[in-house]
Design an enzyme around this catalytic site. Structure first.
Site, short mmCIF file in Angstrom:
data_model
loop_
_atom_site.label_atom_id
_atom_site.label_comp_id
_atom_site.label_asym_id
_atom_site.label_seq_id
_atom_site.Cartn_x
_atom_site.Cartn_y
_atom_site.Cartn_z
N HIS A 39 2.93 5.44 -0.90
CA HIS A 39 4.39 5.43 -0.77
C HIS A 39 5.08 4.86 -1.99
O HIS A 39 6.30 4.93 -2.11
CB HIS A 39 4.82 4.70 0.51
CG HIS A 39 4.75 3.21 0.43
ND1 HIS A 39 3.68 2.48 0.88
CD2 HIS A 39 5.63 2.30 -0.06
CE1 HIS A 39 3.90 1.19 0.69
NE2 HIS A 39 5.09 1.06 0.12
N SER A 43 4.38 -3.93 -2.30
CA SER A 43 3.69 -2.70 -1.94
C SER A 43 2.75 -2.29 -3.06
O SER A 43 3.08 -2.39 -4.24
CB SER A 43 4.71 -1.58 -1.72
OG SER A 43 5.21 -1.60 -0.42
N ASP A 67 -2.47 5.52 3.15
CA ASP A 67 -1.46 5.08 2.18
C ASP A 67 -2.15 4.52 0.94
O ASP A 67 -2.18 3.30 0.71
CB ASP A 67 -0.54 4.04 2.82
CG ASP A 67 0.67 3.71 1.98
OD1 ASP A 67 0.93 4.44 1.00
OD2 ASP A 67 1.37 2.72 2.30
#
Length: 432
Positions: free
Chosen positions: A210, A379, A276
């Protein structure tokens, strides 16, 4: 004698939006993101006096989360080298949580007020050197102060990955200049950064899918480059005054990329964010230095560290707790770090089920301690485990998503389990 705590705590990055009705939702981390060192004390709760630079009154050693003066100074939008110097100097003793865990503490004003002047110039001799180094950076003629290593010639990735050049045991909750030298910053065409990654060899960055595909990436106009060897995004050079010398890092390195590989089973619209994981191939190979080194990946057949009682580390430039109440998308300019515990699958599954979220077989959970969590901007950063058998750091996970309010007790964050994707990662890296 300067004693450095190994296990770290940190109010690292609290920042996701919380609805006014206090409902908690889940989002990816990238989307709307005089020296006082004293030897470790025992579990005693007795307050210890300490000295605060620039102040005549003594302070008291408190846990980071209990000292608003410290968190406010640390969470400033722009942190100069002199401010970092101050933050390092106010670290004091460490509180022993148990036989293996030390909690770092900071010297806090006893009256509960803010620090009078949270900045500390380098000593006279070192300040002259700092000025010289700064001038060299501005002329772009700074000679690298260490010998670089050509990974194609003399670097055994299997044996040397995950090693930090120094053997020091680090303390505090601000990362050191050369700590976690595999950390990468993803810089977007909007000239913003919002994700991290990890260098896994001389040409590839491991991150979250992402971070390179989806609405958040499109809002930032796509990935622009990868930055390696960074510490403070607001300063160049990055210097920290050690007890007997001025330690300055090499200039950060910005590198373009050739190709982005997103796992073929990743669905950017999935709430649960299965698969992910992504790999970014750099436009050129990098040389390894004190400040740029790859982290290890798990080997097939290795015993899994995902078990009760195991601790992991996360580091990055995530948003900080100060800005949570303002709901502003602001990141920390300096590299931060924290230690978080593994959370068992059954426990995490039950927690996520309350919010209608499924924990996939290739996802793991960690964190869930009050005021200790990864958050927006972290992230893609590696979930790191220190392999004591080989004295090296291994990336066992990638930061994926968590609750809108980070650092909530009983609400762990979710990580992609890298050991489940080793074959795919190796196929990408080898070009097969």
């Amino acid at each position: 004698m300067h004693f450095h705590c190994f296990l770290i705590t940190l109010l690292l990055s609290v920042a996701f939006r919380v609805h006014a009705n206090t409902d908690v939702i889940l989002q990816t981390k990238h989307e709307n993101g005089k020296n006082n060192h004293i030897e470790a004390a025992a579990t005693s709760t007795t307050q210890v006096n300490c000295n605060i630079p620039n102040e005549t009154k003594s302070g008291v050693c408190l846990e980071v989360g209990d000292c608003s003066a410290y968190t406010q100074a640390r969470n400033a939008v722009n942190i100069s080298a002199e401010k970092v110097n101050f933050l390092k100097k106010v670290q004091c003793r460490c509180k022993r949580i148990d036989a293996n865990v030390l909690e770092p503490m900071v010297c806090c004003p006893a009256n509960g007020q803010d620090y009078l002047y949270p900045s500390l110039k380098f000593s006279k001799f070192e300040y002259r050197r700092f000025q010289n180094v700064t001038a060299q950076f501005k002329r772009k003629k700074l000679k690298r102060r260490i010998q670089t290593v050509d990974p194609a010639q003399s670097f055994n990735l299997r044996n040397e990955c995950g090693k930090q050049v120094t053997n020091r045991i680090y303390g505090g909750e601000i990362a050191e200049l050369d700590e976690f030298p595999w950390l990468a910053l993803l810089v977007y065409n909007s000239n913003d950064f919002g994700c991290s990654g990890a260098l896994i060899d001389d040409r590839h960055i491991l991150t979250a899918a992402h971070c390179v595909r989806g609405e958040g990436v499109r809002e930032k106009k796509g990935l622009k480059l990868i930055r390696l060897g960074e510490f403070n995004v607001k300063t160049e050079p990055d210097c920290i005054e050690e007890p007997d010398y001025l330690n300055c890092a090499d200039a950060a390195v910005d590198i373009g990329y050739d190709q982005i590989f997103v796992h073929p089973d990743y669905d950017e619209h999935s709430v649960a964010k299965f698969n992910d994981v992504a790999v970014v191939r750099l436009s050129r190979a990098v040389s390894f230095t004190h400040f740029i080194m790859p982290i290890c990946l798990p080997n097939k057949g290795d015993e899994s560290p995902f078990k009760a009682g195991e601790m992991f580390s996360v580091s990055g430039w995530g948003r900080t707790d100060l800005f949570n109440k303002y709901f502003r998308n602001i990141h920390s300019p300096i590299k931060l770090k924290l230690r978080i515990p593994y959370v068992g699958r059954d426990n995490c599954t039950a927690i996520l089920a309350r919010f209608g979220i499924e924990l996939g077989p290739k996802q793991v959970c960690a964190g869930g301690e009050f005021a200790k969590d990864t958050c927006a901007g972290d992230s893609g950063a590696p979930l790191m485990y220190f392999d004591r058998r080989y004295s090296r750091w291994v990336a066992y996970g990638v930061v994926s998503y968590g609750f809108t309010r980070c650092g909530m007790a009983g609400h762990p964050a979710v990580y992609t389990d890298i050991s489940s994707y080793i074959d795919w990662i190796h196929s990408v890296v080898s070009g097969k």
